[in-house]
Design a protein around this motif. Structure first.
Motif, PDB file in Angstrom:
ATOM      1  N   GLU A 199       2.424  -2.764 -10.967  1.00  0.00           N
ATOM      2  CA  GLU A 199       2.801  -1.695 -10.037  1.00  0.00           C
ATOM      3  C   GLU A 199       1.579  -1.045  -9.394  1.00  0.00           C
ATOM      4  N   THR A 200       0.535  -0.870 -10.177  1.00  0.00           N
ATOM      5  CA  THR A 200      -0.673  -0.254  -9.634  1.00  0.00           C
ATOM      6  C   THR A 200      -1.349  -1.174  -8.633  1.00  0.00           C
ATOM      7  N   ARG A 201      -1.348  -2.483  -8.903  1.00  0.00           N
ATOM      8  CA  ARG A 201      -1.915  -3.437  -7.941  1.00  0.00           C
ATOM      9  C   ARG A 201      -1.144  -3.378  -6.629  1.00  0.00           C
ATOM     10  N   THR A 202       0.191  -3.365  -6.694  1.00  0.00           N
ATOM     11  CA  THR A 202       1.012  -3.262  -5.487  1.00  0.00           C
ATOM     12  C   THR A 202       0.729  -1.953  -4.746  1.00  0.00           C
ATOM     13  N   PHE A 203       0.583  -0.871  -5.523  1.00  0.00           N
ATOM     14  CA  PHE A 203       0.285   0.426  -4.925  1.00  0.00           C
ATOM     15  C   PHE A 203      -1.046   0.395  -4.181  1.00  0.00           C
ATOM     16  N   LEU A 204      -2.072  -0.194  -4.773  1.00  0.00           N
ATOM     17  CA  LEU A 204      -3.395  -0.229  -4.135  1.00  0.00           C
ATOM     18  C   LEU A 204      -3.445  -1.184  -2.948  1.00  0.00           C
ATOM     19  N   GLU A 205      -2.692  -2.258  -2.998  1.00  0.00           N
ATOM     20  CA  GLU A 205      -2.716  -3.231  -1.900  1.00  0.00           C
ATOM     21  C   GLU A 205      -2.084  -2.685  -0.631  1.00  0.00           C
ATOM     22  N   GLN A 206      -1.243  -1.670  -0.729  1.00  0.00           N
ATOM     23  CA  GLN A 206      -0.618  -1.111   0.477  1.00  0.00           C
ATOM     24  C   GLN A 206      -1.616  -0.373   1.365  1.00  0.00           C
ATOM     25  N   PHE A 207      -2.814  -0.077   0.840  1.00  0.00           N
ATOM     26  CA  PHE A 207      -3.829   0.632   1.623  1.00  0.00           C
ATOM     27  C   PHE A 207      -4.761  -0.315   2.361  1.00  0.00           C
ATOM     28  N   HIS A 208      -4.444  -1.597   2.382  1.00  0.00           N
ATOM     29  CA  HIS A 208      -5.239  -2.626   3.066  1.00  0.00           C
ATOM     30  C   HIS A 208      -6.681  -2.641   2.549  1.00  0.00           C
ATOM     31  N   ALA A 209      -6.813  -2.592   1.232  1.00  0.00           N
ATOM     32  CA  ALA A 209      -8.139  -2.679   0.620  1.00  0.00           C
ATOM     33  C   ALA A 209      -8.704  -4.089   0.824  1.00  0.00           C
ATOM     34  N   VAL A 210     -10.001  -4.180   0.912  1.00  0.00           N
ATOM     35  CA  VAL A 210     -10.657  -5.478   1.085  1.00  0.00           C
ATOM     36  C   VAL A 210     -10.308  -6.374  -0.103  1.00  0.00           C
ATOM     37  N   SER A 211     -10.349  -5.797  -1.316  1.00  0.00           N
ATOM     38  CA  SER A 211      -9.956  -6.540  -2.508  1.00  0.00           C
ATOM     39  C   SER A 211      -9.501  -5.561  -3.577  1.00  0.00           C
ATOM     40  N   VAL A 212      -8.652  -6.048  -4.445  1.00  0.00           N
ATOM     41  CA  VAL A 212      -8.202  -5.293  -5.618  1.00  0.00           C
ATOM     42  C   VAL A 212      -8.476  -6.174  -6.822  1.00  0.00           C
ATOM     43  N   VAL A 213      -9.370  -5.735  -7.708  1.00  0.00           N
ATOM     44  CA  VAL A 213      -9.843  -6.548  -8.818  1.00  0.00           C
ATOM     45  C   VAL A 213      -9.458  -5.864 -10.118  1.00  0.00           C
ATOM     46  N   GLU A 214      -8.987  -6.663 -11.081  1.00  0.00           N
ATOM     47  CA  GLU A 214      -8.727  -6.152 -12.417  1.00  0.00           C
ATOM     48  C   GLU A 214     -10.035  -6.165 -13.195  1.00  0.00           C
TER      49      GLU A 214
END
Length: 180
Positions: free
Chosen positions: A162-177
């Motif tokens: 859910e947090t990954r989906t939440f962060l991806e909505q902001f058009h981040a360059v990348s989302v890394v765990e």
């Protein structure tokens, strides 16, 4: 969903400070509280969203200065009156005007040292290792030109998917765990 063992959080990379501040504000509004922003220079808007303007360094500096002043006066009084009394030109043994300049210097010394050491302690320094050092995009851009928002796994609202989906909505360059 419980947090997996070894997950520190999710790190979102942004190209502009405005995008990072916008994502931080919306994450705060969504209920996330354990988060941190990283940028190559101070971004006051992010600091105000994270509520980091309150600190205790001035209080520790004041306490250190008062402790230095007290220590200097007590030490000079003890030496002049009891430990090694000298009658110089008929002055009284407790000649406090002569104690002012050394007490002033001790006040500055103790205040400066307490400010430095309390700042380091409150910042958690020295910290030779942090889990974000394992993220390659953080190593390459954190001190140059990239802006990062890390939502930590210790947050009660944190869920990896859910947090990954939440962060991806902001058009981040990348989302890394980020692993511990």
């Amino acid at each position: 969903m419980p947090v997996r063992e070894g997950v520190y959080g999710l790190l979102a990379e942004f190209n502009t400070p405005g995008a990072m501040v916008h994502a931080t504000q919306l994450a705060h509004d969504a209920g996330y509280r354990r988060m941190e922003c990283y940028s190559p220079y101070p971004v006051e808007e992010a600091a105000s969203v994270l509520n980091v303007h309150r600190n205790r360094v001035p209080l520790f500096t004041l306490l250190g200065g008062v402790m230095g002043l007290t220590t200097a006066f007590l030490m000079q009084t003890w030496v002049s009156v009891w430990a090694y009394p000298l009658n110089i030109a008929g002055r009284p043994l407790f000649s406090w005007p002569a104690f002012i300049i050394p007490a002033y210097e001790w006040t500055i010394l103790f205040a400066g040292l307490s400010a430095a050491f309390s700042m380091m302690a409150l910042n958690g320094l020295p910290q030779p290792y942090h889990p974000l050092f394992n993220a390659p995009n953080f190593r390459d851009g954190a001190t140059d030109d990239k802006f990062f928002l890390c939502l930590e796994a210790t947050d009660p609202k944190f869920d990896v998917a859910e947090t990954r989906t939440f962060l991806e909505q902001f058009h981040a360059v990348s989302v890394v765990e980020v692993e511990l």
